[in-house]
Scaffold this motif. Structure first.
Motif, PDB file in Angstrom:
ATOM      1  N   ARG A   1     -42.155  40.250  27.559  1.00 31.59           N
ATOM      2  CA  ARG A   1     -42.773  40.633  26.280  1.00 31.59           C
ATOM      3  C   ARG A   1     -42.674  42.130  26.041  1.00 31.59           C
ATOM      4  O   ARG A   1     -42.448  42.579  24.912  1.00 31.59           O
ATOM      5  N   THR A   2     -42.839  42.919  27.112  1.00 28.04           N
ATOM      6  CA  THR A   2     -42.723  44.372  26.960  1.00 28.04           C
ATOM      7  C   THR A   2     -41.327  44.767  26.520  1.00 28.04           C
ATOM      8  O   THR A   2     -41.155  45.645  25.653  1.00 28.04           O
ATOM      9  N   ASN A   3     -40.322  44.132  27.091  1.00 30.33           N
ATOM     10  CA  ASN A   3     -38.949  44.423  26.677  1.00 30.33           C
ATOM     11  C   ASN A   3     -38.684  43.948  25.258  1.00 30.33           C
ATOM     12  O   ASN A   3     -37.915  44.573  24.519  1.00 30.33           O
ATOM     13  N   ALA A   4     -39.311  42.845  24.854  1.00 27.89           N
ATOM     14  CA  ALA A   4     -39.076  42.312  23.509  1.00 27.89           C
ATOM     15  C   ALA A   4     -39.657  43.209  22.426  1.00 27.89           C
ATOM     16  O   ALA A   4     -39.105  43.309  21.318  1.00 27.89           O
ATOM     17  N   ILE A   5     -40.770  43.886  22.702  1.00 29.39           N
ATOM     18  CA  ILE A   5     -41.404  44.713  21.680  1.00 29.39           C
ATOM     19  C   ILE A   5     -40.961  46.175  21.768  1.00 29.39           C
ATOM     20  O   ILE A   5     -41.424  47.010  20.979  1.00 29.39           O
ATOM     21  N   ALA A   6     -40.074  46.480  22.712  1.00 30.80           N
ATOM     22  CA  ALA A   6     -39.620  47.862  22.852  1.00 30.80           C
ATOM     23  C   ALA A   6     -38.763  48.243  21.652  1.00 30.80           C
ATOM     24  O   ALA A   6     -37.987  47.448  21.133  1.00 30.80           O
ATOM     25  N   ALA A   7     -38.899  49.485  21.214  1.00 30.30           N
ATOM     26  CA  ALA A   7     -38.087  50.032  20.114  1.00 30.30           C
ATOM     27  C   ALA A   7     -37.604  51.400  20.547  1.00 30.30           C
ATOM     28  O   ALA A   7     -38.241  52.413  20.273  1.00 30.30           O
TER      29      ALA A   7
ATOM     30  N   ARG B   1     -32.711  46.693  15.303  1.00 28.62           N
ATOM     31  CA  ARG B   1     -33.183  45.510  16.024  1.00 28.62           C
ATOM     32  C   ARG B   1     -34.259  45.948  17.015  1.00 28.62           C
ATOM     33  O   ARG B   1     -34.310  47.106  17.429  1.00 28.62           O
ATOM     34  N   TRP B   2     -35.117  45.002  17.372  1.00 22.71           N
ATOM     35  CA  TRP B   2     -36.168  45.251  18.348  1.00 22.71           C
ATOM     36  C   TRP B   2     -35.752  44.695  19.706  1.00 22.71           C
ATOM     37  O   TRP B   2     -34.955  43.765  19.799  1.00 22.71           O
ATOM     38  N   GLY B   3     -36.308  45.264  20.722  1.00 22.64           N
ATOM     39  CA  GLY B   3     -36.036  44.784  22.075  1.00 22.64           C
ATOM     40  C   GLY B   3     -35.203  45.765  22.850  1.00 22.64           C
ATOM     41  O   GLY B   3     -34.470  46.593  22.295  1.00 22.64           O
ATOM     42  N   ALA B   4     -35.327  45.669  24.157  1.00 20.79           N
ATOM     43  CA  ALA B   4     -34.584  46.547  25.065  1.00 20.79           C
ATOM     44  C   ALA B   4     -34.077  45.714  26.211  1.00 20.79           C
ATOM     45  O   ALA B   4     -34.570  44.621  26.502  1.00 20.79           O
ATOM     46  N   GLN B   5     -33.065  46.230  26.860  1.00 19.67           N
ATOM     47  CA  GLN B   5     -32.529  45.551  28.030  1.00 19.67           C
ATOM     48  C   GLN B   5     -33.574  45.533  29.128  1.00 19.67           C
ATOM     49  O   GLN B   5     -34.337  46.476  29.310  1.00 19.67           O
TER      50      GLN B   5
ATOM     51  N   HIS C   1     -38.537  43.200  11.955  1.00 20.79           N
ATOM     52  CA  HIS C   1     -39.970  43.384  12.194  1.00 20.79           C
ATOM     53  C   HIS C   1     -40.283  43.135  13.660  1.00 20.79           C
ATOM     54  O   HIS C   1     -39.579  42.384  14.353  1.00 20.79           O
ATOM     55  N   PRO C   2     -41.338  43.739  14.156  1.00 18.36           N
ATOM     56  CA  PRO C   2     -41.671  43.584  15.579  1.00 18.36           C
ATOM     57  C   PRO C   2     -42.042  42.147  15.903  1.00 18.36           C
ATOM     58  O   PRO C   2     -42.504  41.393  15.033  1.00 18.36           O
TER      59      PRO C   2
END
Length: 825
Positions: free
Chosen positions: A96-102, A220-224, A144-145
């Protein structure tokens, strides 16, 4: 005359006239058929099943022992299930933390229909961290987040459930003033790292971004996923030792719980020998009783886990929270617990019965037992030390063998701590056999210890291992904390808060400083306004190649915070000595009488075509820089308002160094609220002399939570163990009271009986903890450093737990001394 009758010979029969007897051989009887021999597995299963039936049908006494075992095992299983849930908890939180990262790193996309403009707007509220972000879409299809259905419009915000609750409470009164947005929705679980996270997404206009110091765009939202990044070897060792220290007492207690009611159970087993069961069958039946109690303990532990899971899932401790769905044991670990706990109950019972001779007429336990052998007990810690010594100074060095070193360190720590557990019964036996005369309570206690010191040693083995591991962990923790704590260079004595704001002109900077000075709880504000200037005489065409420096405008008290100025009055100009400037010597252009260019382009680079010139006065004084309260140093030109009008700065930035009034308790919150009125993404930097890595803080918090749970388990387990021992001696206590023994005498005997193993166990744990801690420090390349205060605290906690358990056992002890305990059936 008739002949002989009934087959008797006549006296004249035979040649010699003697009477002879005719032997009549009986007809041979067929041998009795041997009972079919059952295979080993079937025989074991049948005997274990018989023991389980005895545990169910053995009456109130059997059920009492079974319930005691189930409660003890259940407490340990509960903590093991939580430990088995850690991988899934960490995985779910990371996803979830990676998914909401911007992240705004890399090449920034150009504004378009599918991009959005962002800026971090994090803030603190008391001891709470609030994650915030302001945003404005560039087009009609912005991303959107996660957790919200769309991008919030200007003046609106989405908040997490925990933040919504905080804002609606009296506690959040000051925070409501800081977030001047209308709440239009609640962020879903997919957009939060945990249920207690305080997070918001607010919408602002593109114009408001002019007052944001740092912003960026994303499409896009999310991080590796970065959860696999390597930790520092010292932190890895801290995690490994922490897991060993927290879980080993649990496993030891589960093994101890499997032996509850051993003395009464052994006497019951004599009846089985009387009806024809052999020794091996009797032991297997006894193991079946323990097996049933441990299986029931698995069910109790699973039920407690499910109940506590609901409570833990919505709570928060030390800024860590997890959803209930995250707290799920991984399948391999859950299966390992389900198999290992019952198997350990069987193995422990069989080992315990090896020292007991069960005969048809009773149990031979009161005979003089064999002395415990020392050699194999010393072998365990020696092997542990042997595994840890090769890692001295080289743990984590290089990438090769990293996992092997981790397993080796864990195995060494386990062997060393288990060795302490194995040494404790020998130590207690060797010491108590030398006890002699004394008061009646002392004689009762020592005689009991001399007859069965193993029971007393097992009762405190868990706390011994916990204290020894805690001492070693404390030594390693202090070293790792020092390695992960850095000096920030900040001086909170000169200023407690720093505010950086992007303003359009000097009037806005002065207005920001005035608002801060008028804020409740502010003692003083030292404001400086600065901008970037370039070399007006540079012949370079590429703006990125033109030398730049800074121009700082402030009054004399503020300038003295950034430079070593002896004499200053309004109208003076100062120049930082060239050797202390950030500009390379060949590009240095700031000096008295030099011309500088104030013009900059929209991207912040110098403008080589459009120039707005200003000449540094020839009377400018050269000064040396001074570290400001943040630890940074300035360069370039320092001017007072009388010498330079800040209205001429094209792209100024304001910085306020704020000193608080210590008499106002919420002064920091008032300043943060004032910063929100100056800019939408401003926050106040609170100065601190040191800082710690986020990884270390997370590990510290997790270890603290685990240590708290383990300590509670140890206390609960010792209460269960003490009650089981008292129940086992209920008849003996009643007999002593019936013969006139005072209750205070028995109470003191119980206290001495508990205190002797505790003192010996704590002494052993101190020695073992210091040895393990020294080896761990050698592994991370640190010298011996004993935290004596921490050692005393750990020892005191261990002794305190024992005292509390003893006090808690006094009421049931007094109840068991009643004459009703003599009744029998």
């Amino acid at each position: 005359m008739s002949g002989p009758k009934d087959g008797h010979p006549s006296p004249g029969d035979g040649a010699t006239g003697r009477a002879t007897l005719t032997a009549v051989r009986p007809s041979p009887r067929p041998p009795a058929p041997e009972p079919p021999r059952r295979p080993g597995v079937a025989r074991w299963a049948a005997d274990l099943a018989m023991g389980a039936r005895f545990a169910v049908n053995g009456g109130r006494e059997s059920w009492a022992r079974t319930i005691m075992t189930a409660v003890g095992v259940g407490l340990g299983v509960t903590l093991l299930l939580f430990a088995a849930s850690v991988p899934s908890m960490d995985s779910g939180r990371n996803e979830r933390t990676n998914a909401i990262a911007a992240f705004g790193f890399g090449e920034e996309p150009k504004p378009g229909p599918g991009t959005i403009r962002l800026a971090q707007a994090n803030t603190d509220y008391g001891d709470k961290d609030i994650q915030g972000m302001v945003m404005a879409p560039d087009g009609d299809r912005p991303p959107h987040p996660p957790g919200i259905s769309g991008v919030p419009a200007a003046g609106e915000m989405w908040v997490s459930p925990a933040l919504k609750t905080l804002l609606a409470s009296d506690e959040g009164k000051l925070l409501r003033e800081r977030l001047p947005y209308r709440t239009v929705g609640v962020i879903g679980d997919s957009g939060l790292s945990g249920p207690a996270e305080l997070r918001y997404y607010a919408g602002i206009t593109q114009k408001q971004f002019d007052h944001v110091i740092s912003d960026y765009r994303i499409d896009r939202w999310g991080a590796q996923d970065t959860s696999g990044d390597d930790l520092d070897p010292a932190l890895v060792l801290l995690v490994v030792v922490g897991c060993v220290v927290l879980l080993l007492p649990v496993l030891i207690f589960i093994a101890t719980a499997a032996r509850f009611g051993g003395e009464r159970r052994d006497r019951r087993l004599a009846a089985l020998r009387l009806v024809g069961a052999d020794t091996h069958m009797t032991r297997r039946i006894a193991a079946g009783e323990s097996l049933f109690g441990s299986v029931l303990g698995l069910a109790v532990g699973a039920a407690l886990f499910l109940l506590l899971r609901e409570a833990v899932g919505g709570g928060s401790m030390m800024n860590l929270s997890f959803f209930t769905s995250d707290i799920t044991p991984t399948l391999p670990l859950a299966l390992a617990i389900a198999v290992t706990v019952p198997a350990s109950a069987v193995v422990v019972t069989l080992i315990a019965l090896r020292a007991v001779t069960i005969e048809p007429l009773g149990v031979v336990r009161n005979a003089t037992p064999k002395r415990r052998r020392l050699w194999w007990r010393l072998l365990l810690p020696v092997l542990g030390i042997g595994l840890l010594l090769p890692l001295a100074g080289g743990f984590g060095a290089g990438s090769s063998g990293g996992d092997l070193q981790t397993y080796q360190a864990a195995a060494g720590a386990v062997l060393l701590l288990i060795g302490l557990t194995a040494l404790l019964p020998w130590l207690v036996e060797a010491v108590v056999e030398r006890f002699g005369k004394g008061p009646v309570p002392w004689q009762l206690a020592t005689r009991r210890l001399q007859l069965s010191s193993g029971t007393a040693a097992r009762a405190v083995s868990g706390i011994t291992v916990a204290v020894a591991g805690a001492i070693a962990l404390q030594m390693l923790f202090a070293s790792v904390e020092a390695q992960n704590t850095e000096e920030t260079g900040q001086d909170p004595n000169r200023a407690q808060l720093i505010l950086n704001a992007k303003v359009d002109n000097g009037a806005q900077a002065n207005d920001a400083f005035a608002r801060l000075r008028a804020t409740k709880g502010v003692g003083s504000v030292l404001g400086i306004t600065l901008d970037t200037v370039s070399d007006a005489r540079s012949k370079k065409k590429d703006p990125a190649d033109i030398p730049t420096d800074s121009l700082t405008v402030a009054d004399c008290p503020a300038l003295r915070e950034v430079a070593r100025i002896t004499s200053c009055r309004d109208g003076d100009v100062f120049v930082i000595n060239g050797s202390d400037s950030y500009v390379a010597p060949e590009d240095a252009f700031v000096k008295p009488g030099a011309q500088i260019n104030l013009s900059v382009r929209d991207d912040g680079l110098p403008s080589p075509d459009k120039k707005k010139l200003w000449t540094v006065p020839g009377s400018a004084t050269k000064v040396r820089p001074r570290e400001d309260p943040t630890g940074a140093t300035s360069s370039g030109i320092l001017a007072t308002p009388g010498a330079f009008d800040i209205a001429d700065l094209p792209d100024p930035q304001a910085q306020a160094m704020i000193r608080l009034d210590p008499k106002v308790p919420d002064a920091t919150e008032y300043v943060r609220n004032a910063s929100a009125s100056i800019g939408p993404a401003l926050d106040v930097i609170q100065l601190s002399g040191t800082s710690q890595s986020s990884e270390f803080q997370t590990i510290r918090n997790v270890l603290f939570i685990g240590a708290t749970a383990t300590l509670l388990l140890i206390g609960a387990s010792m209460i269960v163990t003490t009650l089981e021992q008292l129940r086992d001696r209920k008849r003996l206590l009643s007999v002593l009271v019936a013969f006139g023994t005072r209750r205070t005498t028995l109470s003191w005997s119980i206290l001495w009986q508990t205190a002797v193993p505790v003192v010996l166990g704590l002494a052993l744990s101190i020695a073992g903890g210091l040895a393990l801690g020294t080896l761990l420090l050698k592994m991370v390349g640190e010298g011996l450093a004993v935290d004596w205060a921490g050692l005393a605290m750990m020892t005191g906690i261990g002794a305190g737990v024992i005292v509390l358990v003893t006090l808690a056992s006094l009421p049931p002890l007094w109840r068991m001394m009643r004459p009703e305990g003599l009744r029998t059936e």
